[in-house]
Design a protein around this motif. Sequence first.
Motif, mmCIF file in Angstrom:
data_model
loop_
_atom_site.group_PDB
_atom_site.id
_atom_site.type_symbol
_atom_site.label_atom_id
_atom_site.label_comp_id
_atom_site.label_asym_id
_atom_site.label_seq_id
_atom_site.Cartn_x
_atom_site.Cartn_y
_atom_site.Cartn_z
ATOM 1 N N ALA A 53 15.172 -9.884 -9.896
ATOM 2 C CA ALA A 53 15.686 -8.971 -8.864
ATOM 3 C C ALA A 53 15.104 -9.325 -7.512
ATOM 4 C CB ALA A 53 15.327 -7.526 -9.219
ATOM 5 N N VAL A 54 15.796 -8.878 -6.470
ATOM 6 C CA VAL A 54 15.264 -8.919 -5.109
ATOM 7 C C VAL A 54 15.262 -7.482 -4.614
ATOM 8 C CG1 VAL A 54 17.543 -9.528 -4.151
ATOM 9 C CG2 VAL A 54 15.486 -9.871 -2.771
ATOM 10 N N VAL A 55 14.109 -7.036 -4.127
ATOM 11 C CA VAL A 55 13.930 -5.652 -3.694
ATOM 12 C C VAL A 55 13.600 -5.643 -2.203
ATOM 13 C CG1 VAL A 55 12.635 -3.508 -4.008
ATOM 14 C CG2 VAL A 55 13.074 -5.003 -5.979
ATOM 15 N N LEU A 56 14.430 -4.950 -1.432
ATOM 16 C CA LEU A 56 14.160 -4.717 -0.018
ATOM 17 C C LEU A 56 13.555 -3.335 0.103
ATOM 18 C CD1 LEU A 56 14.331 -5.121 3.052
ATOM 19 C CD2 LEU A 56 16.743 -4.387 2.918
ATOM 20 N N SER A 57 12.317 -3.277 0.560
ATOM 21 C CA SER A 57 11.649 -1.993 0.716
ATOM 22 C C SER A 57 10.934 -1.942 2.061
ATOM 23 C CB SER A 57 10.670 -1.753 -0.439
ATOM 24 O OG SER A 57 9.654 -2.741 -0.444
ATOM 25 N N CYS A 58 10.319 -0.822 2.327
ATOM 26 C CA CYS A 58 9.619 -0.582 3.588
ATOM 27 C C CYS A 58 8.220 -1.217 3.547
ATOM 28 C CB CYS A 58 9.514 0.929 3.805
ATOM 29 S SG CYS A 58 8.813 1.407 5.396
ATOM 30 N N ILE A 59 7.654 -1.470 4.734
ATOM 31 C CA ILE A 59 6.291 -2.008 4.786
ATOM 32 C C ILE A 59 5.245 -0.936 4.494
ATOM 33 C CG2 ILE A 59 6.874 -3.851 6.393
ATOM 34 C CD1 ILE A 59 5.394 -2.172 8.576
ATOM 35 N N ASP A 60 5.652 0.290 4.359
ATOM 36 C CA ASP A 60 4.716 1.391 4.089
ATOM 37 C C ASP A 60 3.723 0.989 3.007
ATOM 38 O OD1 ASP A 60 3.751 3.938 2.757
ATOM 39 O OD2 ASP A 60 4.906 4.797 4.403
ATOM 40 N N SER A 61 2.452 1.190 3.271
ATOM 41 C CA SER A 61 1.397 0.732 2.362
ATOM 42 C C SER A 61 1.392 1.459 1.021
ATOM 43 C CB SER A 61 0.021 0.906 3.031
ATOM 44 O OG SER A 61 -0.233 2.277 3.298
ATOM 45 N N ARG A 62 2.152 2.535 0.919
ATOM 46 C CA ARG A 62 2.188 3.313 -0.327
ATOM 47 C C ARG A 62 3.339 2.913 -1.238
ATOM 48 N NH1 ARG A 62 2.551 8.734 3.110
ATOM 49 N NH2 ARG A 62 3.995 7.298 4.153
ATOM 50 N N THR A 63 4.116 1.884 -0.852
ATOM 51 C CA THR A 63 5.374 1.631 -1.551
ATOM 52 C C THR A 63 5.514 0.205 -2.078
ATOM 53 O OG1 THR A 63 6.536 1.059 0.501
ATOM 54 C CG2 THR A 63 6.543 3.381 -0.145
ATOM 55 N N SER A 64 4.462 -0.393 -2.561
ATOM 56 C CA SER A 64 4.536 -1.760 -3.080
ATOM 57 C C SER A 64 5.431 -1.820 -4.321
ATOM 58 C CB SER A 64 3.139 -2.263 -3.444
ATOM 59 O OG SER A 64 3.226 -3.458 -4.175
ATOM 60 N N SER A 65 6.514 -2.591 -4.229
ATOM 61 C CA SER A 65 7.483 -2.655 -5.333
ATOM 62 C C SER A 65 6.859 -3.170 -6.618
ATOM 63 C CB SER A 65 8.668 -3.545 -4.940
ATOM 64 O OG SER A 65 9.367 -2.981 -3.871
ATOM 65 N N GLU A 66 5.992 -4.170 -6.513
ATOM 66 C CA GLU A 66 5.373 -4.710 -7.728
ATOM 67 C C GLU A 66 4.559 -3.644 -8.459
ATOM 68 O OE1 GLU A 66 6.233 -8.214 -5.117
ATOM 69 O OE2 GLU A 66 5.441 -6.205 -4.779
ATOM 70 N N LEU A 67 3.891 -2.772 -7.714
ATOM 71 C CA LEU A 67 3.110 -1.705 -8.352
ATOM 72 C C LEU A 67 4.003 -0.576 -8.842
ATOM 73 C CD1 LEU A 67 0.075 -1.486 -5.897
ATOM 74 C CD2 LEU A 67 0.179 -2.625 -8.129
ATOM 75 N N VAL A 68 4.919 -0.125 -7.997
ATOM 76 C CA VAL A 68 5.793 1.004 -8.313
ATOM 77 C C VAL A 68 6.636 0.732 -9.560
ATOM 78 C CG1 VAL A 68 7.847 2.210 -7.455
ATOM 79 C CG2 VAL A 68 5.876 1.880 -5.963
ATOM 80 N N PHE A 69 6.980 -0.552 -9.785
ATOM 81 C CA PHE A 69 7.795 -0.915 -10.949
ATOM 82 C C PHE A 69 6.969 -1.610 -12.033
ATOM 83 C CE2 PHE A 69 11.136 -0.915 -7.534
ATOM 84 C CZ PHE A 69 11.800 0.209 -7.995
ATOM 85 N N ASP A 70 5.648 -1.585 -11.900
ATOM 86 C CA ASP A 70 4.741 -2.183 -12.891
ATOM 87 C C ASP A 70 5.199 -3.600 -13.277
ATOM 88 O OD1 ASP A 70 2.552 -2.393 -14.667
ATOM 89 O OD2 ASP A 70 3.806 -1.734 -16.340
ATOM 90 N N LEU A 71 5.205 -4.466 -12.284
ATOM 91 C CA LEU A 71 5.694 -5.828 -12.490
ATOM 92 C C LEU A 71 4.570 -6.844 -12.367
ATOM 93 C CD1 LEU A 71 8.931 -5.485 -10.366
ATOM 94 C CD2 LEU A 71 8.778 -5.528 -12.861
ATOM 95 N N GLY A 72 4.871 -8.053 -12.825
ATOM 96 C CA GLY A 72 3.891 -9.120 -12.771
ATOM 97 C C GLY A 72 4.296 -10.218 -11.806
ATOM 98 N N ILE A 73 3.533 -11.292 -11.847
ATOM 99 C CA ILE A 73 3.784 -12.454 -11.004
ATOM 100 C C ILE A 73 5.122 -13.082 -11.408
ATOM 101 C CG2 ILE A 73 2.915 -14.742 -10.328
ATOM 102 C CD1 ILE A 73 1.047 -12.465 -9.481
ATOM 103 N N GLY A 74 5.980 -13.331 -10.407
ATOM 104 C CA GLY A 74 7.240 -14.014 -10.660
ATOM 105 C C GLY A 74 8.390 -13.135 -11.120
ATOM 106 N N ASP A 75 8.190 -11.817 -11.183
ATOM 107 C CA ASP A 75 9.256 -10.934 -11.680
ATOM 108 C C ASP A 75 10.333 -10.637 -10.643
ATOM 109 O OD1 ASP A 75 8.291 -10.700 -14.250
ATOM 110 O OD2 ASP A 75 7.140 -8.892 -13.832
ATOM 111 N N ILE A 76 9.929 -10.418 -9.382
ATOM 112 C CA ILE A 76 10.897 -10.063 -8.340
ATOM 113 C C ILE A 76 10.586 -10.801 -7.042
ATOM 114 C CG2 ILE A 76 11.400 -7.758 -9.241
ATOM 115 C CD1 ILE A 76 9.604 -6.659 -6.901
ATOM 116 N N PHE A 77 11.632 -10.905 -6.214
ATOM 117 C CA PHE A 77 11.452 -11.233 -4.805
ATOM 118 C C PHE A 77 11.262 -9.899 -4.095
ATOM 119 C CE2 PHE A 77 14.102 -14.992 -5.909
ATOM 120 C CZ PHE A 77 13.240 -15.985 -5.460
ATOM 121 N N SER A 78 10.268 -9.824 -3.230
ATOM 122 C CA SER A 78 9.985 -8.579 -2.529
ATOM 123 C C SER A 78 10.068 -8.811 -1.028
ATOM 124 C CB SER A 78 8.588 -8.078 -2.909
ATOM 125 O OG SER A 78 8.321 -6.844 -2.301
ATOM 126 N N ALA A 79 11.060 -8.183 -0.387
ATOM 127 C CA ALA A 79 11.229 -8.259 1.062
ATOM 128 C C ALA A 79 10.829 -6.909 1.639
ATOM 129 C CB ALA A 79 12.670 -8.592 1.420
#
Length: 197
Positions: A53-79
Amino acid sequence: MKAQTLETQKALSPDAALQLLKEGNARFVQNQKADRNLLEQVQDTVGGQYPFAVVLSCIDSRTSSELVFDLGIGDIFSARVAGNVVNDDILGSMEYAVKYAGSKLVVVLGHTKCGAVGAACQDVKDGNITTLLEKIKPAIGRSNPEDADAVAGENVRVMIEEIRNRSEIIANAEASGSIKIVGGMYDISTGKVDFYS
């Protein structure tokens, strides 16, 4: 959990990719984590990356996609960009993810208590911030500017429209069924993500 491989990525449907995010967010909300060795995933991805997946999210420090979705290295592109707004660079990155890297899902993720959305609702004008906030203004016109969270949700919908209208590559991939585009809102008080099309 192992890192994504070309085989596991190819085997995923867009709906299955979305389900992975939903399951990861459920673990996050329950304060559980998938059993993964991140250093092993670092080694597993040296030869290539196969994000689902590619996830476009805000730079807000409380909203890291990798953490919020419990993901690992190489799982998503994060913009990440303030207000999860779409620009040419973000679109080009998403097009790369979809057309050349095999991602099955495009996600625009907004969140509650978004500072950028709040600033747009207050018509803040200051340096380059002004240009960024102009991209959020269409959402204000569709929602109650007194309710910044409602505007943030509408902003996700506006950005999805922007992606479809401005990227032929992504629109064609969605039309063919090879990818899915979804929106989501992250609640900073609960950690829960609610998805919508």
